[in-house]
Scaffold this motif. Structure first.
Motif, short mmCIF file in Angstrom:
data_model
loop_
_atom_site.label_atom_id
_atom_site.label_comp_id
_atom_site.label_asym_id
_atom_site.label_seq_id
_atom_site.Cartn_x
_atom_site.Cartn_y
_atom_site.Cartn_z
N GLN A 38 0.82 -1.21 0.00
CA GLN A 38 0.00 0.00 0.00
C GLN A 38 0.85 1.27 0.00
N ASN A 93 3.63 1.37 -1.59
CA ASN A 93 4.47 1.22 -2.78
C ASN A 93 5.92 0.93 -2.42
N MET A 106 -7.79 0.29 -2.72
CA MET A 106 -6.34 0.08 -2.82
C MET A 106 -5.99 -0.88 -3.95
N ARG A 143 -2.24 4.19 -5.34
CA ARG A 143 -1.93 3.99 -3.92
C ARG A 143 -1.18 5.18 -3.36
N TYR A 190 -3.55 4.87 3.89
CA TYR A 190 -4.52 3.90 4.40
C TYR A 190 -3.98 3.28 5.68
#
Lengths: 540, 548
Positions: free
Chosen positions: A199, A201, B378, B404, B409
């Protein structure tokens, strides 16, 4: 390496088989020498020698297979014993042991497997590396004493070369195992949080980092191998030298009316047979070195004395808990988790531990579960010092639900039955009903028989928590310990579960750590903990 | 098996020069061994037949080869192992990348214990493919060819010697498939044994609380015994292959002698040479059939690796991703989604609009599908119906990393890694200065706590944040989510594990924490202090305005 002594009996069979193989090899060399002498025009043997040689070849094949099977058995027995002992030890240490799951699994699986070579190959190889060459030297002495002397000198040079190269390898191997552990620990850790990495990256960066760790692993392994291979090279050098010398010696003399051509050829042919057990030894030697690295990690765990303590004489139907001036300090943390805490809970009473996070609510429960021992003060159960009980015995008194309930691989039913394996199907269903597991299990394809994976895939945190509560219902213990039992529940379910908890606690001694104001609805005493100290204690 | 091994070979393409060099060195080394024994044989034969000069020359040449052969062997081992380890490191990284791509939402059934087993054991088994099969085969091939050339003058001798040797060389190919089945079985059992070891350790507190140690130990012992039974079959096959190899090479040697007896005095010199070559072959080819087991183990490992990594990604990346839209409006239009086929969908015709800088809460009981909304956003999963748009663009057409990057998150199971607090925070914002980290920690209400730690930002968190209490770990994870400059902030139960007062004080500051970002707060309860624009309730897979 204490295990090695216990293994001696199991090693006898492979060693005997190995020795028989060596004797066959000597016989084969002799027969070949006779045939070759005939070829060279001396008095020797003929086709019948060749026939017997062929039979010996077949016998050696059978012996070799039998030896390998026997060795494997020895390794199996040793690994099974070690793994059982190690697992028991890790369980005994419990959550007090700060190693991560990945590291523990590496100990239990990889390190123990790494010891296989030690038991299956190294121990027989040691015995054979002494017995087999000694036998061959004796035979060679009968044929030609110079050859025997050459072999003896070469044989004695082997351990010298190995010792020189082996010491370095042992030191390197130990460091390499640390890296292996780190690599394996890091991998499980990162894999568990794979979605966190994705999430943000960062999976790519982590992959690169993993590559660097692997690169370090390679460099270290190569450093071990550079030395390790040298000792094999020493062996090969000695073997090649022996052959060359003997070929030169006997080759130069053969033509000039050699007194005993069969013996001369026999001597040259003995060289490979002489070095074969040493070569096996050399291969196993490095296995033993890496095993030693693994053993060094395992030994402190295995050699620690087993936990002592008393057993419960009988299961008390009711338990009174009393803390007197109890303090708990964790290593490396200057602030005590608990500081001179005093309270008592009687049967039928429920105590709510409240306070900001970090105030030591969970620590009280951990002490009662035997996951930690008090640094000072006294914890009494029915007036008896609780720390005198074996931790596992102490836990038999309680039903405990922690903050993060774990679901084991198996069905929901099996997961609940964990708390009391002899429970009947009806009892399990009743417990599931009481903890409101049924309210979601009913909608699952196989109800309570639905498989839930490691980490409880497919079930939400609240559902997991309810499975853990069902365990507590099924356990039917006099002491109930709940750590934030409703933290993952929505208000509707929480109200339902609350009512279940109230029933669970009725007539029992209960201690509940909680944040939830809802739980305060229970008819319970409240103990407020602040910064590790009890602040107020009042009855509602 | 073969296709898997070829795929492994292709995976190692960038390391081919090193790997091929290792093979070449193995051949040189084998040839030097043949040379050594040829010279020794010629020396002995010359001595017998009074071959004068040839014999002396052979014996003179023998001396350097006594050194050259072991030296090339050492070189061969170093070069081949180094090449193999490089290739293996690549495989590890490749595997991790593939998993990140194919399982972005985390690992499900199968278990991380088993996956770890796969990476370490199966990847390590791949080195047997190169070191245990390909390298010895290269050396053995060179040896057999050299022997065939040296003895080629006598066709019968060639047949008697070279044929069994050739058989030993190709035997692994014949033995491999059966061994592969045994190896697959052994590897699977080892994975199960690891799972049986990891499961009770991962749930250590629950195991102990249930006094389930004996049951767990029993399960481990059973798995262990099953693994050993499988290993025994594999070892048995290996032993048989080894015995076959020994027998074939020794028969080749005896075959040479038989030819000598048949040929009489004229063939004496060649028979002696054949004998010495036979001895050389014993060493080089005797172990060759065992390569079958090595091939099989590697093949089985490769199969399992590929099985794990060949599952299609849950959400296909668009081949030509659309440009990221400027707009920040987020819309769900009739979204239908279920985690598993055959189960009722969690979201069923869900509509949702989140306007820029809007602060929206979605209320719902656990299991209602709140986390699914985040997973879809996501791109950890794809909706089975309807669409989700950001700034008007369907997110299915957007590149997942870019998407993303726009969303911060905090997942319900957000994990702290076994690393320092600083490194854990920098996962969200690489290269962020310490001051930024402190600001995020302060916003999450955990600044004071971290400041109070003796090692501050360099404190290690332990696996999964085990060093801290649940509330502290949660707040550090929260700080991490607040760190990146994303447009949309999704907080999934941000205050789980925090006590009421701490939760309240955090939620009050949510407005400043958002700093103009859109907020999607997923929670099962509201305290009433949250600075929210709108509250929706998730029920029956749809969103309804919250009553009151």
């Amino acid at each position: 390496m204490r295990q090695a002594r216990a293994q001696r009996g199991r090693v006898a069979l492979p060693v005997a088989l190995g020795l028989a193989t060596t004797l066959c090899a000597v016989g084969l060399a002799f027969l070949i020498a006779r045939v070759l002498a005939t070829l060279l025009g001396f008095a020797g043997g003929g086709w019948e020698d060749l026939g017997i040689a062929a039979l010996l070849v077949l016998a050696m094949a059978g012996l070799g297979m039998a030896q390998e099977a026997a060795q494997n058995r020895a390794g199996e027995a040793a690994r099974a014993k070690l793994r059982t002992a190690l697992f028991a030890r890790l369980m005994e240490l419990g959550p007090d042991d700060k190693r991560g799951v990945g590291e523990k699994a590496a100990l239990l699986v990889d390190r123990v497997e790494a010891l296989d070579g030690f038991f299956a190959r190294w121990l027989p190889a040691v015995a054979l590396a002494i017995l087999a060459p000694a036998t061959i030297i004796l035979v060679a002495a009968w044929a030609d004493w110079v050859t025997a002397l050459v072999l003896l000198v070469m044989g004695l040079l082997v351990p010298v070369g190995m010792a020189v190269t082996g010491i370095g390898a042992a030191r390197e191997s130990r460091r390499q195992m640390d890296v292996l552990g780190r690599l394996s620990g890091r991998f499980v850790d990162r894999l568990r949080g794979l979605s966190t990495l994705v999430q943000f990256n960062r999976a790519e960066d982590e992959a690169r980092h993993l590559g660097q760790v692997a690169e370090e692993f390679r460099t270290r392994t190569m450093r071990v191998l550079r030395v390790a291979f040298l000792s094999t090279t020493v062996l090969e050098l000695l073997a090649a030298g022996s052959i060359a010398y003997l070929a030169w010696r006997h080759g130069a003399h053969l033509g000039a009316n050699h007194p005993d051509p069969v013996a001369a050829i026999f001597c040259i042919l003995l060289v490979p047979a002489f070095f074969q057990p040493l070569r096996t030894f050399s291969q196993a030697y490095h296995e033993a070195m890496s095993a030693r690295g693994a053993a060094a990690d395992l030994a402190p765990l295995l050699e620690a004395p087993p936990a002592e303590g008393l057993l419960l004489e009988s299961m008390p139907p009711r338990v009174t808990v009393a803390f007197t001036e109890v303090a708990l300090r964790y290593e490396g943390n200057p602030r005590p988790a608990l500081d001179r805490l005093t309270f008592a809970v009687s049967p039928g009473e429920t105590l709510l531990l409240v306070g900001p996070s970090g105030s030591g609510k969970s620590s009280v429960l951990k002490l009662l579960m035997g996951f930690a021992r008090p640094s000072s003060g006294r914890i009494a159960l029915n007036g008896q010092d609780a720390t005198r009980l074996k931790p596992a015995e102490l836990r038999r008194l309680s039903a405990y639900v922690g903050q993060r309930a774990h679901l084991f691989q198996g069905t929901l039913r099996e997961n609940i039955a964990l708390a009391r394996p002899d429970a009947s199907a009806a009892e399990i269903t009743r417990a599931a009903e009481a903890a409101r597991v049924m309210s979601f299990a009913r909608r699952l394809p196989q109800g309570l028989d639905t498989e839930v994976g490691e980490g409880g895939y497919g079930l939400s945190g609240g559902q997991r928590q309810r499975v853990a509560l069902a365990r507590a219902f099924l356990r039917d213990a006099p002491l109930i310990l709940l750590d934030e039992p409703t933290t993952a529940l929505d208000p509707g379910t929480e109200a339902e579960v609350m009512e279940a908890i109230a029933r669970l606690c009725a007539g029992r001694t209960a201690i509940i750590a909680t944040h939830s104001p809802q739980l305060r609805g229970l008819s319970a005493r409240v103990l407020e903990l602040g910064a590790g100290r009890m602040a107020v204690s009042h009855v509602e | 098996m073969w296709s898997d091994l070829f795929r492994v070979a292709r995976l190692w393409r960038s390391r081919w020069p090193a790997l091929v060099a290792g093979l070449a060195i193995a051949m040189v080394s084998a040839l030097s061994g043949i040379a050594l024994m040829t010279l020794a044989g010629k020396g002995v034969a010359a001595g017998v037949t009074g071959g004068g000069l040839i014999g002396i020359a052979a014996l003179l040449w023998l001396r350097p080869f006594v050194l050259i052969r072991p030296a090339t062997r050492w070189w061969e081992r170093m070069a081949s192992h180094d090449a193999a380890f490089r290739a293996l490191a690549d495989t590890r990284v490749w595997f991790f990348r593939r998993l990140a791509e194919r399982r972005p939402g985390g690992i499900g059934m199968g278990g991380s214990g088993d996956l770890l087993g796969r990476l370490i054991a199966d990847v390590d088994a791949l080195d047997r493919f190169y070191l245990g099969a390909v390298v010895p085969a290269a050396g053995a091939l060179a040896a057999v060819l050299a022997i065939a050339i040296l003895l080629g003058a006598e066709p019968w001798l060639l047949v008697l010697m070279a044929l069994p040797l050739l058989l030993a060389l190709v035997l692994p190919l014949a033995l491999a498939p059966a061994a592969a089945r045994a190896a697959t079985e052994a590897a699977a059992r080892r994975g199960e044994m690891r799972a049986a070891a990891v499961d009770p350790l991962a749930g250590l507190e629950d195991t102990l609380a249930a006094n389930a140690e004996p049951a767990a130990a029993r399960r481990l012992a059973q798995a262990d015994a099953a693994m050993m039974r499988a290993q025994r079959r594999l070892v048995g096959r290996g032993a048989m292959a080894g015995a076959l190899g020994q027998t074939l090479t020794q028969l080749a040697l005896l075959g040479g002698l038989a030819w000598g007896l048949w040929a009489g005095e004229a063939g004496a010199a060649l028979a002696v040479l054949a004998l010495f070559l036979g001895i050389a072959a014993l060493e080089m080819l005797g172990l060759m059939p065992r390569a079958g087991a090595a091939l099989a183990t590697a093949g089985a490992g490769a199969r399992r690796l590929f099985e794990t990594t060949d599952t299609p990604p849950p959400v296909a990346e668009p081949t030509a991703p659309a440009a990221m839209p400027e707009g920040r409006d987020l819309r769900f239009e009739g979204v239908r989604f279920g985690w598993r086929a055959g189960m009722p969908p969690v979201l069923d015709g869900l509509d949702l609009t989140l306007r820029p800088a809007e602060r929206l809460a979605i209320l719902g009981p656990s299991g209602a599908g709140k986390s699914s909304i985040a997973a879809l956003l996501m791109k950890f999963a794809a909706p089975q119906g309807g669409r989700i748009t950001l700034g008007g663009a369907d997110i299915a057409t957007l590149a997942a990393p870019e998407l993303r990057a726009r969303i911060a998150y905090l997942a319900q199971d957000a994990r702290l890694f076994d690393d320092s607090i600083a490194n854990n925070l920098r996962i969200a914002a690489p290269g962020a200065p310490d001051a930024a980290l402190w600001r995020a920690l302060a916003k999450a209400g955990v600044g004071e706590f971290v400041r109070g730690l003796p090692e501050g930002l360099d404190t290690f968190c332990g696996e999964g944040g085990a060093r801290f209490s649940g509330g502290e770990a949660r707040r550090i994870a929260l700080a991490r989510a607040l760190l990146p400059p994303a447009d949309i902030l999704i907080l999934d139960e941000p205050t789980a594990g925090l006590d009421a007062e701490a939760a309240r004080s955090f939620l009050v500051t949510l407005g400043t924490a958002c700093e103009g970002r859109s907020l999607l707060l997923l929670t099962h309860e509201l305290t009433g202090v949250e600075p929210l624009d709108r509250v929706l309730r998730l029920a029956g897979g749809r969103l309804l305005p919250a009553a009151g």
